[in-house]
Write a protein that holds these residues in place. Sequence first.
Motif, mmCIF file in Angstrom:
data_model
loop_
_atom_site.group_PDB
_atom_site.id
_atom_site.type_symbol
_atom_site.label_atom_id
_atom_site.label_comp_id
_atom_site.label_asym_id
_atom_site.label_seq_id
_atom_site.Cartn_x
_atom_site.Cartn_y
_atom_site.Cartn_z
ATOM 1 N N ASN A 78 23.191 -27.382 20.906
ATOM 2 C CA ASN A 78 24.519 -28.031 21.447
ATOM 3 C C ASN A 78 24.973 -29.122 20.839
ATOM 4 O O ASN A 78 26.060 -29.350 20.197
ATOM 5 C CB ASN A 78 24.342 -28.335 22.997
ATOM 6 C CG ASN A 78 24.402 -27.006 23.663
ATOM 7 O OD1 ASN A 78 24.865 -26.056 23.322
ATOM 8 N ND2 ASN A 78 23.750 -26.739 24.899
ATOM 9 N N THR A 79 24.083 -30.344 20.712
ATOM 10 C CA THR A 79 24.348 -31.381 20.018
ATOM 11 C C THR A 79 24.614 -31.234 18.668
ATOM 12 O O THR A 79 25.586 -31.839 17.963
ATOM 13 C CB THR A 79 23.172 -32.573 20.100
ATOM 14 O OG1 THR A 79 22.952 -32.383 21.538
ATOM 15 C CG2 THR A 79 23.776 -33.997 19.869
ATOM 16 N N VAL A 80 23.754 -30.413 17.858
ATOM 17 C CA VAL A 80 24.300 -30.141 16.390
ATOM 18 C C VAL A 80 25.405 -29.460 16.337
ATOM 19 O O VAL A 80 26.217 -29.776 15.339
ATOM 20 C CB VAL A 80 23.111 -29.152 16.028
ATOM 21 C CG1 VAL A 80 23.130 -28.639 14.625
ATOM 22 C CG2 VAL A 80 21.575 -29.887 16.145
ATOM 23 N N ILE A 81 25.982 -28.679 17.194
ATOM 24 C CA ILE A 81 27.349 -28.167 16.983
ATOM 25 C C ILE A 81 28.378 -28.905 17.093
ATOM 26 O O ILE A 81 29.343 -28.945 16.176
ATOM 27 C CB ILE A 81 27.476 -26.934 18.160
ATOM 28 C CG1 ILE A 81 26.520 -25.881 17.841
ATOM 29 C CG2 ILE A 81 28.832 -26.461 18.038
ATOM 30 C CD1 ILE A 81 26.392 -24.899 16.744
ATOM 31 N N ILE A 82 28.097 -30.117 17.931
ATOM 32 C CA ILE A 82 29.228 -31.080 18.119
ATOM 33 C C ILE A 82 29.252 -31.982 16.694
ATOM 34 O O ILE A 82 30.225 -32.183 16.325
ATOM 35 C CB ILE A 82 28.838 -32.042 19.319
ATOM 36 C CG1 ILE A 82 28.878 -31.046 20.457
ATOM 37 C CG2 ILE A 82 29.920 -33.109 19.481
ATOM 38 C CD1 ILE A 82 28.516 -31.910 22.057
ATOM 39 N N TYR A 83 28.001 -32.179 16.384
ATOM 40 C CA TYR A 83 27.941 -33.006 15.147
ATOM 41 C C TYR A 83 28.520 -32.053 13.836
ATOM 42 O O TYR A 83 29.260 -32.640 13.207
ATOM 43 C CB TYR A 83 26.636 -33.386 14.789
ATOM 44 C CG TYR A 83 25.760 -34.672 15.356
ATOM 45 C CD1 TYR A 83 26.659 -35.734 15.183
ATOM 46 C CD2 TYR A 83 24.741 -34.494 16.007
ATOM 47 C CE1 TYR A 83 26.021 -36.899 16.023
ATOM 48 C CE2 TYR A 83 24.293 -35.573 16.733
ATOM 49 C CZ TYR A 83 24.949 -36.734 16.744
ATOM 50 O OH TYR A 83 24.503 -37.956 17.400
ATOM 51 N N LEU A 84 28.551 -30.875 13.920
ATOM 52 C CA LEU A 84 28.985 -30.054 12.932
ATOM 53 C C LEU A 84 30.568 -29.998 12.948
ATOM 54 O O LEU A 84 31.070 -30.158 11.883
ATOM 55 C CB LEU A 84 28.328 -28.607 13.005
ATOM 56 C CG LEU A 84 27.057 -28.223 12.125
ATOM 57 C CD1 LEU A 84 26.488 -26.861 12.777
ATOM 58 C CD2 LEU A 84 27.125 -28.250 10.761
ATOM 59 N N ALA A 85 31.014 -29.950 14.049
ATOM 60 C CA ALA A 85 32.527 -30.025 14.356
ATOM 61 C C ALA A 85 32.852 -31.319 13.735
ATOM 62 O O ALA A 85 34.065 -31.539 13.060
ATOM 63 C CB ALA A 85 32.681 -29.802 16.006
ATOM 64 N N GLY A 86 32.297 -32.297 14.233
ATOM 65 C CA GLY A 86 32.660 -33.813 13.624
ATOM 66 C C GLY A 86 32.754 -33.955 12.026
ATOM 67 O O GLY A 86 33.478 -34.536 11.483
ATOM 68 N N LEU A 87 31.422 -33.244 11.551
ATOM 69 C CA LEU A 87 31.587 -33.280 10.075
ATOM 70 C C LEU A 87 32.651 -32.656 9.315
ATOM 71 O O LEU A 87 32.676 -33.014 8.144
ATOM 72 C CB LEU A 87 30.289 -32.658 9.744
ATOM 73 C CG LEU A 87 28.776 -33.451 10.004
ATOM 74 C CD1 LEU A 87 27.474 -32.840 9.688
ATOM 75 C CD2 LEU A 87 28.862 -34.601 9.039
ATOM 76 N N GLN A 88 33.252 -31.585 10.023
ATOM 77 C CA GLN A 88 34.421 -30.980 9.385
ATOM 78 C C GLN A 88 35.644 -31.832 9.336
ATOM 79 O O GLN A 88 36.414 -31.635 8.700
ATOM 80 C CB GLN A 88 34.510 -29.673 10.217
ATOM 81 C CG GLN A 88 33.698 -28.427 10.379
ATOM 82 C CD GLN A 88 32.694 -28.386 9.403
ATOM 83 O OE1 GLN A 88 33.316 -28.123 8.298
ATOM 84 N NE2 GLN A 88 31.486 -28.489 9.545
ATOM 85 N N ASP A 89 35.612 -32.871 10.208
ATOM 86 C CA ASP A 89 36.493 -33.902 10.188
ATOM 87 C C ASP A 89 36.545 -35.052 9.185
ATOM 88 O O ASP A 89 37.502 -35.726 9.002
ATOM 89 C CB ASP A 89 36.613 -34.392 11.453
ATOM 90 C CG ASP A 89 37.391 -33.426 12.648
ATOM 91 O OD1 ASP A 89 38.096 -32.514 12.127
ATOM 92 O OD2 ASP A 89 37.435 -33.691 13.880
#
Lengths: 480, 293
Positions: B171-182
């Motif tokens: 779950n945390t990885v997914i949140i980081y991945l979303a952040g990385l798109q920004d």
Amino acid sequence: MVSTVAMKFIKPVIFAMLAVIAGIFLILGSRQNTSDVPPGFTVVEYWEKWVGNEATQMRIIVDDFNRTVGHDKKIYVRYLSMTDIDQKTLISIAAGVPPDITGTWDTQIAQFAAIGAVERLDDLAKARGITKDYYLPVYWDGCSYEGHLYALISTPGVVALLYNKQIFADCAPQLRAAGLDPDQPPRTLDEFDRYAAVFDLKDKDGRLQRAGYLPLQSWYIPQLGLWFGADIFDAENHRMMLDSPAMLNTFEWIKSFSTRIGGQTLLNFQNAMGNTFDSPQNPFLAGKLVMQQQGPWMANYIAHLKPSFSQLLMPTSEEWKLKDRASNYGWGVAPFPSAVPDMENVSYDPFDALMIPAGAKHKNEAFEFLAYVNQQDVAEKICTLHCKNCQLRHVSEEFLTHHPNPYIAIYQQLAASPNAHCVPVCAIWPEIYKELLDSAQAVTLGEEPAVALKLAQQRMAERYDRFITLERRREQLGIN
Amino acid sequence: MTQEERQNFFKGMAFLAPWLFGFAVFTAIPICLSCYYSFCDFSLTVPRRAPLWIGMDNYRQLMHDSLFWKSLGNTVYYVAMALPAGMLVSLGLALLLNAKIRGQAIYRAIIFLPSLIPAIASAMVWMWMYNTQYGLLNYLLGKVGLPPVAWLGEKGAMPSLALMSVWGVGNTVIIYLAGLQDVPRELLEAAEIDGAGAMRRLFSVTLPFLTPVIFFNLVMGIIGAFSILTVPYIMTQGGPNNATYFFTFFNYDEAFKFLHMGYASAIAWIQLVITLALTGIAFWSAKKWVHYG
């Protein structure tokens, strides 16, 4: 344009459909099923902790009641088996909707009675002639708290020595070399230790592959002191006795196993077994553990999980001859040996209790069922189904000869012994239980028994003093 | 307020009403009651046995309770291991999964899968992985000539639980991945044109842009790690010798096994204060290291 018009109609239609579905659920949804209750009958709600086979067997008794006594007295017992019954019972009491009967453990009687969670049963029992004389004393004592009766028994138990006769035979040369008889179970604790040492088996890496006995594997670690003559709690003087000389001897004995085998090695072996009681990997059934303390119910589990262990030579037609059966079984039962000379037939006698929660709506009708379960024929029936001994002072010959456990007479004798002990009747017993488990683990991992027990005594004495202080304050203020 | 505004207000309140009702009945009132009960001797069996006001006695008693300190120490120790480990591993995995490589979606799914498994099932699997005599980990250690480890022994249990917590970072990885798109691509390209290497771009561009997400995960991680219960409850039951007896476990025992609801309420409030204090420190420090835009 079309889609806008369509949406104008679709939205209300969807909303109306959802409203109709919600309405149907509200009208026809979850509610108590009353169709099984004959008209004019009082419904007694009975919650029971058993799930699986034991729950099914109790249902047979409930159905018998509903068909006979219940039918005559217009009482219908509605039976529901569930897990975590202690917590659910308490929450239901707090919510004002308790069941009429709750089937819990003996360890909760004093705890529940002390906080007013269950009703006193003295008058109801007296009115139906259920007195101390009717029960084996050890069980009656366990149902009482501060001179009042709070529970009756659904099924009792007794803890005895269960041993693997096949491994005794396999290790006969080593046992004889150690001066021990492979055809007999140990009779003294000293002998027991010597047997256990012979059975311990390690592999080339030093890992334990078979244990003669595992003190921490027992369900009854806090009660081990009974076989050393220890009393954990002095109910008369309201005093903890966790660091008494007898308890110290008990914990020195527990430590002797880790000294001999290695504390971590013991724990590793025990953890390797996992939680496998009701499985063919049960260490006793798998031949990984040779001796243990267990109750009579184990015969049912053996019959189910390892039938060959109980039917070695005898043909089926001969099965019910208890004496012959026992001699051909791969497992045996004997009183667990006592450390105190001349103190024989020492046993710990746990049981399953039926109580009426505070605020139950049908107290009298509920007690009808409790009394029914304790009728001799009914008690013998459920105890036979559950493969347990009987709580009553007198049992029929039929019960002893047709019991699924061929050693039932030994269990019955142990429960009737003056050295039979119920769970300590103390309002904070669950706390003492955890404390003694922790102490036993600490001792196994190297702590000195005297240090561990002194700490346990100090902590529990403080806790009990606090309980007493608060009870007195409640009495003074009239808040009960 | 105009009539239309008033109508809108009432409409809004009408839509909010079910939630407000639920929040009041199932959250706000119990919170207030638990605060009151923390100053009482209380064991659920009302009205038969009313709560007895005892002032600060529960809190005083807690200060002298060795298991309180033991469980608090265990929890802090676990948080100190599991939180940084979880954050570093999840951030590292997110950076790897953000790379444009073949099969990216499959790798992402593999990393996310463990977080879909119920905690109890995970705990059961890990119990067998950690099994000292028959476990997979000790089998592998044996294959390379190393001695077996008591993974769930008195000393090993806590690091083993922390290690296991990393298993569920999906779950945390997914949140980081979303952040990385920004993270603005033009900034990364500009840095590259200016000669910044991969590490420099990571520390000077990517991570600063990611700090709000790191902060969010930090706060959620603190709250989550402080309330750990299921996994040790299944795997170790708090043992051996109370080595994995956590604060929430202590609270559970007091409330539901020993029936000291007042005492348990006091423990819960102390847990809340500690969690709030740590979250407060995180918020205070955020001014110095979290960059919004």
